[in-house]
Design an enzyme around this catalytic site. Structure first.
Site, PDB file in Angstrom:
ATOM      1  N   GLU A   1      -4.761  16.702 -31.161  1.00 14.40           N
ATOM      2  CA  GLU A   1      -3.222  16.045 -31.442  1.00 14.40           C
ATOM      3  C   GLU A   1      -2.914  16.250 -32.711  1.00 14.40           C
ATOM      4  O   GLU A   1      -4.088  16.294 -33.361  1.00 14.40           O
ATOM      5  CB  GLU A   1      -3.190  14.623 -31.003  1.00 14.40           C
ATOM      6  CG  GLU A   1      -2.554  14.146 -29.546  1.00 14.40           C
ATOM      7  CD  GLU A   1      -0.756  14.664 -29.925  1.00 14.40           C
ATOM      8  OE1 GLU A   1      -0.556  15.235 -30.620  1.00 14.40           O
ATOM      9  OE2 GLU A   1      -0.243  14.027 -28.885  1.00 14.40           O
TER      10      GLU A   1
ATOM     11  N   PHE B   1       7.775   9.633 -42.353  1.00 13.40           N
ATOM     12  CA  PHE B   1       7.869  10.805 -41.573  1.00 13.40           C
ATOM     13  C   PHE B   1       7.019  11.918 -42.318  1.00 13.40           C
ATOM     14  O   PHE B   1       7.524  12.093 -43.540  1.00 13.40           O
ATOM     15  CB  PHE B   1       9.048  10.902 -41.210  1.00 13.40           C
ATOM     16  CG  PHE B   1       9.385  11.974 -40.362  1.00 13.40           C
ATOM     17  CD1 PHE B   1       9.208  12.000 -38.959  1.00 13.40           C
ATOM     18  CD2 PHE B   1       9.880  13.375 -40.686  1.00 13.40           C
ATOM     19  CE1 PHE B   1       9.581  12.922 -37.971  1.00 13.40           C
ATOM     20  CE2 PHE B   1      10.035  14.472 -39.746  1.00 13.40           C
ATOM     21  CZ  PHE B   1       9.989  14.200 -38.332  1.00 13.40           C
TER      22      PHE B   1
ATOM     23  N   ASP C   1       1.445   8.402 -33.789  1.00  9.55           N
ATOM     24  CA  ASP C   1       2.305   7.602 -34.449  1.00  9.55           C
ATOM     25  C   ASP C   1       2.428   6.010 -33.900  1.00  9.55           C
ATOM     26  O   ASP C   1       1.433   5.200 -34.085  1.00  9.55           O
ATOM     27  CB  ASP C   1       3.722   8.323 -34.445  1.00  9.55           C
ATOM     28  CG  ASP C   1       4.730   7.453 -35.088  1.00  9.55           C
ATOM     29  OD1 ASP C   1       4.499   6.923 -36.138  1.00  9.55           O
ATOM     30  OD2 ASP C   1       6.038   7.765 -34.796  1.00  9.55           O
TER      31      ASP C   1
ATOM     32  N   ARG D   1       7.795  23.996 -39.289  1.00 10.23           N
ATOM     33  CA  ARG D   1       6.708  23.981 -38.695  1.00 10.23           C
ATOM     34  C   ARG D   1       5.516  24.902 -39.498  1.00 10.23           C
ATOM     35  O   ARG D   1       4.318  24.572 -39.584  1.00 10.23           O
ATOM     36  CB  ARG D   1       6.618  24.390 -37.154  1.00 10.23           C
ATOM     37  CG  ARG D   1       7.235  23.442 -36.236  1.00 10.23           C
ATOM     38  CD  ARG D   1       6.847  23.795 -34.881  1.00 10.23           C
ATOM     39  NE  ARG D   1       7.742  22.999 -33.947  1.00 10.23           N
ATOM     40  CZ  ARG D   1       7.468  21.798 -33.331  1.00 10.23           C
ATOM     41  NH1 ARG D   1       6.534  21.169 -33.724  1.00 10.23           N
ATOM     42  NH2 ARG D   1       8.224  21.449 -32.430  1.00 10.23           N
TER      43      ARG D   1
HETATM   44  P1  5GP Z   1       3.590   8.839 -30.734  1.00 13.87           P
HETATM   45  O1  5GP Z   1       3.786   8.849 -29.254  1.00 13.87           O
HETATM   46  O2  5GP Z   1       2.149   8.553 -31.060  1.00 13.87           O
HETATM   47  O3  5GP Z   1       4.696   7.908 -31.399  1.00 13.87           O
HETATM   48  O4  5GP Z   1       3.946  10.315 -31.486  1.00 13.87           O
HETATM   49  C1  5GP Z   1       3.459  11.399 -31.043  1.00 13.87           C
HETATM   50  C2  5GP Z   1       4.418  12.455 -31.312  1.00 13.87           C
HETATM   51  O5  5GP Z   1       5.481  12.461 -32.030  1.00 13.87           O
HETATM   52  C3  5GP Z   1       3.432  13.457 -32.188  1.00 13.87           C
HETATM   53  O6  5GP Z   1       2.463  14.142 -31.609  1.00 13.87           O
HETATM   54  C4  5GP Z   1       4.462  14.130 -33.007  1.00 13.87           C
HETATM   55  O7  5GP Z   1       4.818  15.405 -32.191  1.00 13.87           O
HETATM   56  C5  5GP Z   1       5.567  13.550 -33.069  1.00 13.87           C
HETATM   57  N1  5GP Z   1       5.539  12.727 -34.322  1.00 13.87           N
HETATM   58  C6  5GP Z   1       5.049  11.457 -34.593  1.00 13.87           C
HETATM   59  N2  5GP Z   1       5.116  11.044 -35.785  1.00 13.87           N
HETATM   60  C7  5GP Z   1       5.583  11.914 -36.596  1.00 13.87           C
HETATM   61  C8  5GP Z   1       5.902  12.528 -37.721  1.00 13.87           C
HETATM   62  O8  5GP Z   1       5.765  11.792 -38.941  1.00 13.87           O
HETATM   63  N3  5GP Z   1       6.589  13.761 -38.189  1.00 13.87           N
HETATM   64  C9  5GP Z   1       6.648  14.647 -37.108  1.00 13.87           C
HETATM   65  N4  5GP Z   1       7.121  15.754 -37.557  1.00 13.87           N
HETATM   66  N5  5GP Z   1       6.563  14.454 -35.650  1.00 13.87           N
HETATM   67  C10 5GP Z   1       5.795  12.995 -35.511  1.00 13.87           C
HETATM   68 MG    MG Z   2       2.045  15.666 -31.102  1.00  9.38          MG
END
Ligand code: 5GP
Ligand code: MG
Length: 183
Positions: A107, A160, A111, A173
């Site tokens: 991964e 972020f 987050d 990206r």
């Molecule tokens: P989660 O489900 O743990 O909240 O977030 C997972 C997905 O959200 C990550 O795999 C990523 O694709 C996106 N994401 C979470 N935090 C960030 C961030 O700070 N920046 C970006 N670009 N994507 C994030």
């Molecule tokens: Mg991801």
């Protein structure tokens, strides 16, 4: 190659959080550790698209276990582009037969922890011999996971981030460094 020091995107100020050199060192360290743990086990390295694509490419080359397989799954989540939403969809399942196999999920960032929890439940159902997670970044304060994430590149704050695969509305990206915004 010229790289931006700072970026302003939709009134957000982005600055470098992790530079290319530190990313390289981090990925090499993780790769070495995974190689030690999985030598002889023919692991399936399962990348989570899209955000992890650069990390996957670098990490698998840092794992000198050449009988490993490389596979992908893709998940989506809906909601505000800078916040994780509660709704996760499986856009593409793994292709490999993982029953009885040793699986490492790769991964980009954990987050809220919802995505890795979703993926874990989904893959455990397929009865792998073992299942572990490798994430480049972990938002430690925010992440709620009730299982250990075995391989963590770097713990970061709640803000972020973009670059090295991570997007801002599907863009940015291909930045070579990781940038953060505090506003
Ligand atoms: P989660 O489900 O743990 O909240 O977030 C997972 C997905 O959200 C990550 O795999 C990523 O694709 C996106 N994401 C979470 N935090 C960030 C961030 O700070 N920046 C970006 N670009 N994507 C994030
Ligand atoms: Mg991801």
């Amino acid at each position: 190659m010229d790289k931006p020091k700072n970026l302003i995107i939709d009134q957000h100020d982005f600055e470098i959080l992790i530079n290319e050199k530190e990313l390289t060192e981090t990925v090499l360290r993780m790769g070495k550790q995974i190689a030690e743990d999985y030598r002889g086990l023919k692991p399936i390295l399962t990348g989570v698209l899209n955000g992890s694509f650069l990390f996957i490419a670098d990490l698998v080359r840092a794992i000198d276990v050449y009988d490993s397989e490389i596979d992908f799954l893709k998940i989506g989540s809906y909601g505000d582009h800078m916040l994780s939403s509660g709704t996760i969809t499986l856009d593409k399942d793994v292709s490999a037969k993982i029953k009885g196999r040793h699986v490492v999920v790769i991964e980009d960032i954990v987050d809220s922890g919802l995505s890795v929890t979703f993926i874990r439940n989904h893959l455990l159902y397929k009865e792998p011999a073992s299942l572990e997670f490798a994430t480049l970044l972990l938002k430690k304060e925010k992440a709620q996971v009730d299982f250990p994430i075995k391989y963590v590149g770097k713990e970061i704050g709640n803000d972020f981030v973009i670059g090295y695969g991570l997007d801002y509305q599907q863009q940015y990206r291909n930045l070579r460094d990781i940038y953060v915004t505090h506003n």
